[in-house]
Design an enzyme around this catalytic site. Structure first.
Site, PDB file in Angstrom:
ATOM      1  N   ALA A  64       3.984   1.615  -0.902  1.00  0.00           N
ATOM      2  CA  ALA A  64       4.722   1.743  -2.166  1.00  0.00           C
ATOM      3  C   ALA A  64       3.812   2.291  -3.262  1.00  0.00           C
ATOM      4  O   ALA A  64       4.214   3.147  -4.063  1.00  0.00           O
ATOM      5  CB  ALA A  64       5.307   0.399  -2.575  1.00  0.00           C
TER       6      ALA A  64
ATOM      7  N   TYR B 153       0.820  -1.206   0.000  1.00  0.00           N
ATOM      8  CA  TYR B 153       0.000   0.000   0.000  1.00  0.00           C
ATOM      9  C   TYR B 153       0.857   1.260   0.000  1.00  0.00           C
ATOM     10  O   TYR B 153       0.629   2.191  -0.784  1.00  0.00           O
ATOM     11  CB  TYR B 153      -0.916  -0.015   1.223  1.00  0.00           C
ATOM     12  CG  TYR B 153      -1.775   1.210   1.376  1.00  0.00           C
ATOM     13  CD1 TYR B 153      -2.848   1.435   0.511  1.00  0.00           C
ATOM     14  CD2 TYR B 153      -1.540   2.134   2.384  1.00  0.00           C
ATOM     15  CE1 TYR B 153      -3.651   2.559   0.651  1.00  0.00           C
ATOM     16  CE2 TYR B 153      -2.338   3.257   2.537  1.00  0.00           C
ATOM     17  CZ  TYR B 153      -3.388   3.471   1.665  1.00  0.00           C
ATOM     18  OH  TYR B 153      -4.179   4.585   1.799  1.00  0.00           O
TER      19      TYR B 153
END
Length: 256
Positions: A157, A155
């Protein structure tokens, strides 16, 4: 009526932050296309808009599917006439895993949901904005992209990628009169927290970790989204605005 005669697409606009933005835009005179995978919830939000005299449409959309994204853009153009504003809000996460135990399919799904959707909507909306030499794109990232409170590597990233997309598009589209900015919300009381969304005690406790001493609400983010969509921000592009109650600053110390 800061957005009178404007038309917006808000992805993930049926609930939470997206719904807050939809209602704020509609109150300011904007016609809003609500693109959401939950069509029932999208229609319920549209009904709220129309009850208050606003205009819009609800379209079922998986933002990771190119043909569905294009259908939203086509329907918006056909029924509302154009797209002035794009809010890439749709996002989410799956189960949390340490990276060595994360299933590859979880990584792919979360990256697609948080990044590919923004890419696809920009791909299909930008050409008409270029033609009109005008447009606003607002990408919703997360405080976790730069200051993760816990390990959600897929999430975070993906949301960091949204910031990179914002900067690149801001440079590329500036000569065409298109402003591209990002909002970085902190902890906002939405369905992102699952069943806890109705837990007052949990959000009161969460608010104590925030310098302004409360968790955010969808309307807090919607105010920033209105600013970036309006003429108030006509000379601002490539910016990232934290709407986080002061996080990642430390909360104030309370004397005892």
């Amino acid at each position: 009526m800061m957005l009178a005669k404007k038309v917006a697409i808000v992805t993930g606009g049926a609930k939470g932050i997206g719904k807050g933005i939809v209602l704020k835009y509609a109150a300011e005179g904007c016609a809003v296309a609500i693109a959401d995978i939950d069509l029932t919830a999208a229609n319920n939000t549209l009904a709220e808009v129309e009850k208050k005299g606003g205009k819009g449409l609800a379209v079922k959309c998986d933002v990771t599917r190119s043909e569905q994204v294009r259908e939203v853009v086509d329907q918006t153009n056909a029924r509302l006439g154009k797209v002035d504003i794009l809010v890439n809000n749709a996002g989410g996460l799956l189960a949390r895993h340490p990276i060595e135990k994360m299933p590859e399919e979880d990584w792919d799904k979360v990256i697609a949901l948080n990044m590919k959707g923004a890419f696809l909507f920009c791909k299909y909306v930008v050409p008409q904005m270029k033609e009109r030499k005008s447009g606003r794109i607002i990408n919703i990232s997360s405080l976790g992209a730069t200051s993760p409170p816990a390990s959600n590597v897929h999430y975070h990233a993906g949301k960091a990628g949204v910031l990179g997309l914002t900067i690149d598009l801001a440079v590329d589209l500036a000569p065409h009169g298109i402003c591209v900015n990002a909002i970085v919300p902190g902890p906002v009381r939405t369905d992102f927290y699952g069943a806890r969304v109705n837990d007052d005690a949990y959000f009161a406790s969460l608010g104590k970790t925030v310098p302004l001493q409360r968790a955010g609400l969808p309307e807090d983010v919607a105010g920033a989204a209105l600013f970036f969509a309006s003429d108030l921000s006509s000379w601002i592009t490539g910016e990232t605005l934290r709407v986080s109650g002061g996080l990642p600053l430390s909360p104030p110390r309370v004397s005892t």
